[in-house]
Design a protein around this motif. Structure first.
Motif, PDB file in Angstrom:
ATOM      1  N   TYR A  54      42.412  98.831  82.590  1.00 28.32           N
ATOM      2  CA  TYR A  54      43.420  99.341  83.523  1.00 28.32           C
ATOM      3  C   TYR A  54      44.394  98.238  83.888  1.00 28.32           C
ATOM      4  N   LEU A  76      43.764 104.012  87.967  1.00 32.25           N
ATOM      5  CA  LEU A  76      43.753 105.227  87.146  1.00 32.25           C
ATOM      6  C   LEU A  76      44.846 106.177  87.616  1.00 32.25           C
ATOM      7  N   ALA A  77      44.970 106.293  88.947  1.00 32.11           N
ATOM      8  CA  ALA A  77      45.989 107.189  89.503  1.00 32.11           C
ATOM      9  C   ALA A  77      47.379 106.729  89.069  1.00 32.11           C
ATOM     10  N   ARG A  78      47.578 105.404  89.015  1.00 33.38           N
ATOM     11  CA  ARG A  78      48.862 104.851  88.630  1.00 33.38           C
ATOM     12  C   ARG A  78      49.177 105.189  87.172  1.00 33.38           C
ATOM     13  N   LEU A  79      48.133 105.108  86.333  1.00 28.85           N
ATOM     14  CA  LEU A  79      48.322 105.405  84.918  1.00 28.85           C
ATOM     15  C   LEU A  79      48.687 106.864  84.713  1.00 28.85           C
ATOM     16  N   ARG A  80      48.048 107.735  85.513  1.00 26.90           N
ATOM     17  CA  ARG A  80      48.313 109.162  85.367  1.00 26.90           C
ATOM     18  C   ARG A  80      49.711 109.506  85.872  1.00 26.90           C
TER      19      ARG A  80
END
Lengths: 205, 176
Positions: free
Chosen positions: A34, B171-175
């Protein structure tokens, strides 16, 4: 019978512990992945621009929507301190007073730029809270990617010719000041300077 | 409930407090900033409060290991965990979810989230459950293996859940 139960119990505990270790290793790897894809906060990959190399050139907007040019030869003969930070990084916050005093003391030759990426609103709150209005606050993930910014806070010192003088992770006020030491003494990286300092101390001891 | 289960909870909590305190001592300056970011204590009292929190954590960790002070320390642990959960909840409510949690292990990289509140409340419930009276029984050597392995597994799972919670915002940023 009880011998079999005992063996199975002990064996199961061993398996539970091993699996716990494996799961922990996996989530850490996921975390690293990430961070790699999200620029500010990535692990140092060592493939970023190094001291002595030309700083990658970018033109990015700040919170006040002014455009700033990073890298390249400057007409005003000022060096640039590019300081990568984030509102979620407490170490960055401990360095803000030092950064302000450095900006004040060195203003004759140094131009300080803050850089981060992410949601604008959080950064605006952060700037208001820590009174950072005096600095241009760049918001761009390309910038972080271009300089391969690793863990925060990360600082890059660029001379007026657009050459990187020193770069690295800065964890303390001493680190930040040694960035300028590194520049004055012509040592390639901050870490190299620190290592040299340490070996000198060891020699003395 | 068996005495071994209570023992696992007690020892795991003791480990949690001691590790948390050591992390905070090693990064005291950073912890003071984290505490100030919570905006719950007056700015001038931040240093004193930070020292008090560390002393409290260390004290709880040690008192949990002493049988005579165990139930008091369990109640104290539940109280402190609920207080942490409340501090996080207050800041989530204020919209200050970008500040760092200051939780042990991943300091500097864990934004606030509802999961942290849930985790602390779960730990507090476990601490209270360990206060329930348990029928005494003689401990045998196998219990030592159970306790040691279970505490180890609990520590690993705690680290795993911490890391998963820390990954959440990324993860939220990637989505997007």
């Amino acid at each position: 019978m009880s011998g079999a139960l005992l063996a199975s119990n002990v064996l199961l505990w061993i398996l539970v512990l091993v699996m716990g270790g494996v799961i922990l290793a996996l989530v850490r790897q996921i975390g690293v992945l990430y961070e790699r894809v999200a620029p500010a906060g990535a692990l140092v990959v060592g493939s970023g621009p190094k001291a002595g190399e030309a700083a990658p050139e970018f033109t990015v907007g700040d919170l006040a929507n002014d455009e700033h040019r990073v890298g390249g030869k400057r007409s005003d003969d000022l060096s640039t301190l590019l300081f990568f930070l984030s509102p979620t990084c407490p170490v960055c916050k401990t360095l803000l007073p030092a950064l302000k005093s450095i900006a004040r003391e060195e203003r004759k030759w140094l131009n300080v730029l803050l850089a981060s990426d992410g949601a604008r609103k959080e950064h605006e709150a952060f700037v208001a809270e820590y009174r950072l209005q005096q600095f241009p606050y760049l918001l761009s993930s390309e910038l972080g990617l271009g300089y391969r910014v690793g863990r925060l806070p990360h600082a890059v010192l660029i001379d007026p010719e657009g050459i990187i003088r020193s770069t690295g992770l800065v964890n303390s006020r001493e680190h930040l000041e040694s960035l300028f030491e590194a520049n004055e003494r012509g040592v390639a990286t901050l870490q190299e300077y620190m290592a040299a300092e340490q070996s000198r101390e060891e020699e003395v001891a | 409930m068996d005495t071994v289960i209570a023992l696992v909870v007690v020892l795991s909590l003791a480990l949690l407090w001691v590790v948390a305190a050591v992390h905070k001592i090693r990064g005291f300056e950073v912890f003071a900033v984290v505490l100030a970011d919570y905006r719950l204590v007056p700015a001038r009292a931040t240093g004193a409060c930070a020292a008090a929190v560390i002393a409290l954590e260390l004290g709880l960790g040690i008192c949990l290991l002493i049988p005579a002070t165990r139930s008091l320390a369990l109640a104290g642990s539940a109280l402190l965990l609920v207080a942490y959960a409340a501090a996080i909840a207050v800041n989530l409510h204020r919209g200050r979810r970008f500040i760092d949690c200051g939780c042990a292990g991943v300091a500097g990289h864990q934004a606030l989230s509802g999961w942290l509140v849930a985790r602390n409340l779960l730990l507090a419930a476990l601490a209270l459950a360990a206060m329930l009276p348990v029928p005494a029984r003689p401990l045998i050597w196998l219990d030592a293996i159970t306790v040691a392995a279970a505490v180890g597994a609990a520590a690993l799972l705690y680290a795993v859940s911490n890391r998963l919670i820390a990954n959440g915002p990324d993860l939220a940023r990637l989505r997007g």
